[in-house]
Design a protein around this motif. Structure first.
Motif, PDB file in Angstrom:
ATOM      1  N   TYR A   1      -6.066  17.581  -6.002  1.00  0.00           N
ATOM      2  CA  TYR A   1      -4.834  16.828  -6.250  1.00  0.00           C
ATOM      3  C   TYR A   1      -4.757  15.645  -5.289  1.00  0.00           C
ATOM      4  N   ARG A   2      -5.754  14.768  -5.345  1.00  0.00           N
ATOM      5  CA  ARG A   2      -5.834  13.659  -4.400  1.00  0.00           C
ATOM      6  C   ARG A   2      -4.640  12.729  -4.466  1.00  0.00           C
ATOM      7  N   GLU A   3      -4.245  12.349  -5.662  1.00  0.00           N
ATOM      8  CA  GLU A   3      -3.182  11.356  -5.796  1.00  0.00           C
ATOM      9  C   GLU A   3      -1.831  11.887  -5.344  1.00  0.00           C
ATOM     10  N   ASN A   4      -1.529  13.120  -5.696  1.00  0.00           N
ATOM     11  CA  ASN A   4      -0.232  13.692  -5.328  1.00  0.00           C
ATOM     12  C   ASN A   4      -0.433  15.060  -4.685  1.00  0.00           C
ATOM     13  N   SER A   5      -1.103  15.067  -3.555  1.00  0.00           N
ATOM     14  CA  SER A   5      -1.401  16.314  -2.864  1.00  0.00           C
ATOM     15  C   SER A   5      -0.117  16.997  -2.413  1.00  0.00           C
ATOM     16  N   PRO A   6       0.036  18.282  -2.729  1.00  0.00           N
ATOM     17  CA  PRO A   6       1.249  18.982  -2.298  1.00  0.00           C
ATOM     18  C   PRO A   6       1.312  19.093  -0.782  1.00  0.00           C
ATOM     19  N   SER A   7       2.503  19.014  -0.245  1.00  0.00           N
ATOM     20  CA  SER A   7       2.650  19.042   1.213  1.00  0.00           C
ATOM     21  C   SER A   7       2.386  20.422   1.795  1.00  0.00           C
TER      22      SER A   7
ATOM     23  N   PRO B   1      -5.034  12.445   1.200  1.00  0.00           N
ATOM     24  CA  PRO B   1      -3.883  11.993   0.398  1.00  0.00           C
ATOM     25  C   PRO B   1      -3.380  10.604   0.814  1.00  0.00           C
TER      26      PRO B   1
ATOM     27  N   TYR C   1      -5.497   7.864  -0.872  1.00  0.00           N
ATOM     28  CA  TYR C   1      -5.298   7.744  -2.307  1.00  0.00           C
ATOM     29  C   TYR C   1      -3.883   7.304  -2.673  1.00  0.00           C
ATOM     30  N   SER C   2      -2.943   7.384  -1.750  1.00  0.00           N
ATOM     31  CA  SER C   2      -1.577   6.984  -2.075  1.00  0.00           C
ATOM     32  C   SER C   2      -1.373   5.474  -1.946  1.00  0.00           C
TER      33      SER C   2
END
Length: 100
Positions: free
Chosen positions: A29-35, A95, A98-99
């Motif tokens: 989940y590179r673009e929206n990696s969970p915290s 992350p 990628y953000s």
């Protein structure tokens, strides 16, 4: 093998599994990696506190290693910290890259 040495092996395996899970999730989940992957990684670091004190060594230890029998625990500690730092870098900075 004594129970304490088995405990050290089990704790280190659990730590490495947690590191692997956190890094894998970050890559998936590179673009929206969970915290929560960062918190999972911190739990992995804290699990290391369950290792008995006589097996936690400093960088100056010349005792024989648990894993690498022909080397000192100093080398094992350095390898463990390098693995932890690489995993920490990946969990925190992948992350971020990628953000942008």
């Amino acid at each position: 093998m004594s129970n304490e040495v088995k405990k050290v092996y089990i704790i280190n395996i659990i730590q490495l599994l947690i590191y692997g899970i956190s890094v894998t999730i970050v890559f998936l989940y590179r673009e929206n990696s969970p915290s929560w992957t960062s918190f999972l990684f911190l739990v992995g670091i804290l699990i290391g506190n369950f290792i008995p004190l006589k097996f936690r060594t400093s960088f100056c230890s010349n005792e024989p290693g648990l894993y690498l029998k022909n080397h000192t625990r100093k080398l094992e500690t350095v390898i463990e910290i390098v693995i932890t730092c690489i995993a920490l870098f990946l969990v925190i900075f992948i992350p971020v890259f990628y953000s942008q």
